[in-house]
Design an enzyme around this catalytic site. Structure first.
Site, short mmCIF file in Angstrom:
data_model
loop_
_atom_site.label_atom_id
_atom_site.label_comp_id
_atom_site.label_asym_id
_atom_site.label_seq_id
_atom_site.Cartn_x
_atom_site.Cartn_y
_atom_site.Cartn_z
N ASP A 1 0.65 -1.01 0.11
CA ASP A 1 -0.32 0.41 -0.08
C ASP A 1 0.62 1.53 -0.24
O ASP A 1 0.45 2.23 0.51
CB ASP A 1 -0.88 0.22 1.14
N LYS B 1 2.26 4.17 -0.99
CA LYS B 1 1.44 5.78 -1.65
C LYS B 1 1.49 7.31 -1.58
O LYS B 1 2.32 6.79 0.14
CB LYS B 1 -0.27 5.21 -1.80
N ASN C 1 1.10 7.09 3.08
CA ASN C 1 1.55 6.46 3.65
C ASN C 1 3.24 6.80 3.84
O ASN C 1 3.89 5.73 4.20
CB ASN C 1 1.76 5.22 3.07
#
Length: 347
Positions: free
Chosen positions: A145, A147, A150
């Site tokens: 995840d 991106k 994050n």
């Protein structure tokens, strides 16, 4: 007279860690699996980020396994360019994780505030994130995840990978098949459901790199089907000198996935001048330093906590077991047992 009634109870700092050991400061984030606020340890005065999720909500969202997995992964990982776990505990209502606090805000915040970033700034972040991903992959962990949301900056401007909600262990002998993550950052091999390994993180890093440079994602669509088609088939709109860093559909050619691994990154001309050894120790000087006089996060999180939260967070003594808390604990414990049994079988 009466002043003694407001005296704070004595805290046993040598006992089991609990919420009363911390001063609760401002709220700084909110995600699918919980909220984040700044806390200060009352004895050490150290500042941290407190991530917490309501147990009932956790069960309702079927997120127990994600929370268990995230905590287990973070307990095994310690790396300078990752938001590391410092404490983990629970009370009757919530599960808590105390993590390194990053005062510089996330890259999504800075991208929306200032727009596309200079090439030397993006190069620095991509290099640091490459080191963080390599540290995870060396432990057979895929983040899944990556991106801008994050990636958190510390007060000096170093980039740190965070949010391991859907991170997962993998075995080189058994490819993963589940679709997980944010679609705009998913690699083609995830969408094709043909099995994947750590290559997906390097693709996501490419999408992040493009977005930071140009202020938009390389693949777009008004629906999930159109977005998927764009990721799988659209021409790659990248500068020729950095195409293989960005999004190469051929995994064998994708930087980070070649036999050279991380060394392929380090040797690429686009990273010329990067002092890789100094990145790991944070001795390198970041090209951008967040403004310490401004809040580097969305202030609406704090307003929501103050005005809209029905049950605001506060330290509470553990209550005697009730049927509701007993059910919650049984469900969590049974999931923990099942999770670890499954892990043993897989090994």
């Amino acid at each position: 007279m009466g002043a003694g009634c407001c005296k704070e109870e004595a805290i046993d700092f040598d006992g089991e860690i609990e919420l009363s050991h911390f001063h609760l400061l401002r709220s700084v984030g909110k995600g699918a699996f919980g909220k984040v606020r700044v806390v200060q340890h009352k004895r050490t005065k150290e500042i941290y980020a407190l991530k917490y999720i309501n147990k009932t909500k956790c069960i309702r969202m079927r997120a127990i396994e994600n929370i268990i997995q995230e905590r287990r992964l973070l307990e095994e990982v310690e790396f300078p360019l990752i938001c590391n776990l410092r404490y983990a505990f629970q009370d009757d209502e919530n599960l808590f994780m105390v993590l390194d606090l990053m005062l510089g805000g996330d890259l999504r915040f800075h991208l929306e505030r200032a727009g596309p970033m200079k090439e030397e700034v993006v190069r620095f972040y991509v290099a640091e994130l490459a080191l963080a991903l390599d540290a995870l992959h060396s432990r057979r962990i895929i983040h899944r995840d990556l991106k801008p949301d994050n990636v958190l900056l510390d007060e000096h401007g170093h980039a740190h990978l965070t949010d391991f909600n859907i991170a997962v262990y993998y075995s080189p002998a058994k490819p993963l098949l589940s679709i997980a993550g944010s679609m705009a950052y998913m690699a083609p091999e995830v969408l094709l459901r043909k099995g994947y390994f750590e290559s997906v993180d390097w693709w996501s890093l490419g999408v992040v790199m493009f977005e930071l440079l140009f202020g938009k994602r390389p693949f777009r669509g008004k629906s999930n089907d159109l977005l998927k088609n764009s990721i799988l088939r659209d021409p790659l709109p990248f500068p020729e000198n950095a195409r293989e860093i960005l999004c190469e559909r051929d995994i064998k050619k994708r930087l980070g996935c070649t036999p050279d691994g991380l060394n392929g990154f380090k040797k690429h001309p686009w990273f010329e001048g990067i002092e890789w050894d100094k990145l790991v120790t944070k001795e390198a000087t970041p090209p951008f330093q967040p403004d310490s006089k401004r809040a580097n996060f969305d202030a609406t999180h704090e307003l929501e906590e103050l005005l809209m939260e029905d049950n605001p967070l506060k330290a509470k003594k553990r209550a005697q077991t009730t049927p509701e808390t007993e059910l919650s604990n049984v469900l969590i414990q049974s999931t923990v047992v099942a999770f670890f049994v499954l892990r043993m079988i897989q090994k």
